[in-house]
Design a protein around this motif. Structure first.
Motif, mmCIF file in Angstrom:
data_model
loop_
_atom_site.group_PDB
_atom_site.id
_atom_site.type_symbol
_atom_site.label_atom_id
_atom_site.label_comp_id
_atom_site.label_asym_id
_atom_site.label_seq_id
_atom_site.Cartn_x
_atom_site.Cartn_y
_atom_site.Cartn_z
ATOM 1 N N GLN A 78 1.027 -1.134 0.039
ATOM 2 C CA GLN A 78 -0.011 0.157 0.014
ATOM 3 C C GLN A 78 0.789 1.199 -0.046
ATOM 4 O O GLN A 78 0.779 2.242 -0.586
ATOM 5 N N THR A 79 2.031 1.233 0.744
ATOM 6 C CA THR A 79 2.822 2.488 0.998
ATOM 7 C C THR A 79 3.584 2.667 -0.447
ATOM 8 O O THR A 79 3.565 3.560 -1.067
ATOM 9 N N TYR A 80 4.027 1.350 -1.181
ATOM 10 C CA TYR A 80 4.561 1.546 -2.346
ATOM 11 C C TYR A 80 3.626 2.206 -3.442
ATOM 12 O O TYR A 80 4.221 3.192 -4.155
ATOM 13 N N GLY A 89 -4.098 10.261 -4.102
ATOM 14 C CA GLY A 89 -4.806 10.539 -2.416
ATOM 15 C C GLY A 89 -5.058 9.208 -1.967
ATOM 16 O O GLY A 89 -5.948 9.325 -1.054
ATOM 17 N N LEU A 90 -4.214 8.050 -1.977
ATOM 18 C CA LEU A 90 -4.675 7.136 -1.133
ATOM 19 C C LEU A 90 -4.138 7.444 0.204
ATOM 20 O O LEU A 90 -4.937 6.810 1.246
ATOM 21 N N PHE A 91 -3.291 8.257 0.603
ATOM 22 C CA PHE A 91 -3.231 8.601 1.642
ATOM 23 C C PHE A 91 -2.760 10.222 1.482
ATOM 24 O O PHE A 91 -2.530 10.610 0.325
ATOM 25 N N PRO A 92 -3.020 10.890 2.586
ATOM 26 C CA PRO A 92 -2.888 12.575 2.373
ATOM 27 C C PRO A 92 -1.350 12.788 1.901
ATOM 28 O O PRO A 92 -0.430 12.027 2.268
ATOM 29 N N ASP A 162 -8.718 12.295 8.518
ATOM 30 C CA ASP A 162 -9.533 13.464 8.273
ATOM 31 C C ASP A 162 -10.660 12.967 7.314
ATOM 32 O O ASP A 162 -11.850 13.425 7.367
ATOM 33 N N ASP A 163 -10.329 12.627 6.304
ATOM 34 C CA ASP A 163 -10.984 12.093 4.944
ATOM 35 C C ASP A 163 -10.554 10.662 4.662
ATOM 36 O O ASP A 163 -9.995 10.147 5.299
ATOM 37 N N TRP A 164 -11.234 9.799 3.730
ATOM 38 C CA TRP A 164 -10.981 8.593 3.604
ATOM 39 C C TRP A 164 -9.628 8.417 3.076
ATOM 40 O O TRP A 164 -9.008 9.339 2.488
ATOM 41 N N SER A 165 -9.105 7.128 3.484
ATOM 42 C CA SER A 165 -7.716 6.662 3.117
ATOM 43 C C SER A 165 -7.700 5.172 2.793
ATOM 44 O O SER A 165 -8.697 4.777 3.115
ATOM 45 N N LEU A 166 -6.465 4.790 2.558
ATOM 46 C CA LEU A 166 -6.330 3.310 2.355
ATOM 47 C C LEU A 166 -6.696 2.702 3.816
ATOM 48 O O LEU A 166 -7.226 1.249 3.849
ATOM 49 N N LEU A 167 -6.454 3.402 4.867
ATOM 50 C CA LEU A 167 -6.827 2.852 6.337
ATOM 51 C C LEU A 167 -7.962 2.157 6.343
ATOM 52 O O LEU A 167 -8.285 1.323 6.908
ATOM 53 N N ASP A 168 -9.086 2.921 5.706
ATOM 54 C CA ASP A 168 -10.471 2.714 5.954
ATOM 55 C C ASP A 168 -10.704 1.377 4.911
ATOM 56 O O ASP A 168 -11.735 0.644 5.492
#
Ligand SMILES: N[C@@H](CCC(=O)N[C@@H](CS)C(=O)NCC(=O)O)C(=O)O
Length: 233
Positions: A78-80, A89-92, A162-168
């Motif tokens: 995911q980080t890659y 925008g997968l993460f901020p 704060d907003d959606w991200s891959l964590l969700d």
């Protein structure tokens, strides 16, 4: 299929429908990256065969091949993908060191804490040679505690950050596995509603379609009626 983007790495994702690798499918889809999806049939133990062991010695999905180099571990993949396509925008973007640490904490919580707990709920015999009920009971108690922490974390905005991200998407995968075992999500309404909120994203809907298509493909391969039953997680 569209022509490959000039200079883009060649990507091959190894996946099993229902497995945590669905988060990587979502990430690749949302980032708009060209990739090949290769299914590894966890139900027929393909992951333990010689061919897949050469890619993932532990026999786990996801594994991403990047121009011939193998990357394993969901959090790393995911980080890659985020680093490859930050504008997706997968993460901020422009995260502070503390934000990066918190993102890593969320990934570790999903991969290192929630994943083993939902494995204990769904597949206790992967964990013990003894009484599976003991593992299930313990996993149930741990799930109540951990999903409680996640509920509190996302209760305000509906998202991990704060907003959606891959964590969700990652959290939602753990929720979906627990829900498939009958785990009661009534006390955790915000995390129970993640799938509905994520369904607003075209890539999430596409990921769900790919899950169905992949299950059908595996069922065809095995000539069994359905591949959706009890994945080894
Ligand atoms: N630590 C790995 C765990 C991956 C994992 O356990 N994947 C499961 C599917 S959700 C798997 O491949 N299981 C097959 C097996 O253990 O034989 C990660 O986070 O990527």
């Amino acid at each position: 299929m569209s022509a490959p983007e000039a200079g883009a790495p060649q990507l091959v994702l190894h996946h099993f429908p229902g497995a945590c690798s669905q988060v990587c499918v979502f990430a690749l889809e949302h980032a708009g990256l060209d990739y090949e999806l290769r299914l590894v049939d966890l139900k027929t133990s393909e992951q333990s065969g010689v061919a897949y062991s050469a890619i993932s010695p532990l026999g786990k999905v996801p594994a991403l091949i990047i121009d011939g180099a193998v990357l394993t571990e969901n959090a790393a993949i995911q980080t890659y993908i985020h680093e490859l396509r930050p504008q997706a925008g997968l993460f901020p973007r422009d995260a502070s060191p503390l934000d990066v640490g918190r993102r890593q904490a969320g990934l570790s919580l999903c991969g290192g804490t929630l994943h083993p707990i939902v494995r204990g709920l769904a597949n206790p015999l992967r964990i013990t040679d003894g009484d599976p009920e003991g593992v299930r009971r313990k996993s149930q108690a741990l799930a109540v505690k951990s999903f409680g922490v996640a509920e509190e974390r996302i209760a305000q905005t509906g998202w991990w950050l704060d907003d959606w991200s891959l964590l969700d998407v990652y959290l939602n995968w753990a929720v979906s596995v627990a829900a498939s075992t009958g785990f009661d999500f009534k006390p955790f309404p915000t995390i129970a509603g993640l799938a509905a909120r994520l369904s607003e994203l075209p890539a999430f809907r596409r990921m769900l379609e790919i899950e169905v298509e992949s299950a059908a493909e595996l069922a065809r391969r095995r000539t069994l009626p359905s591949a959706l039953a009890v994945p080894k997680i």
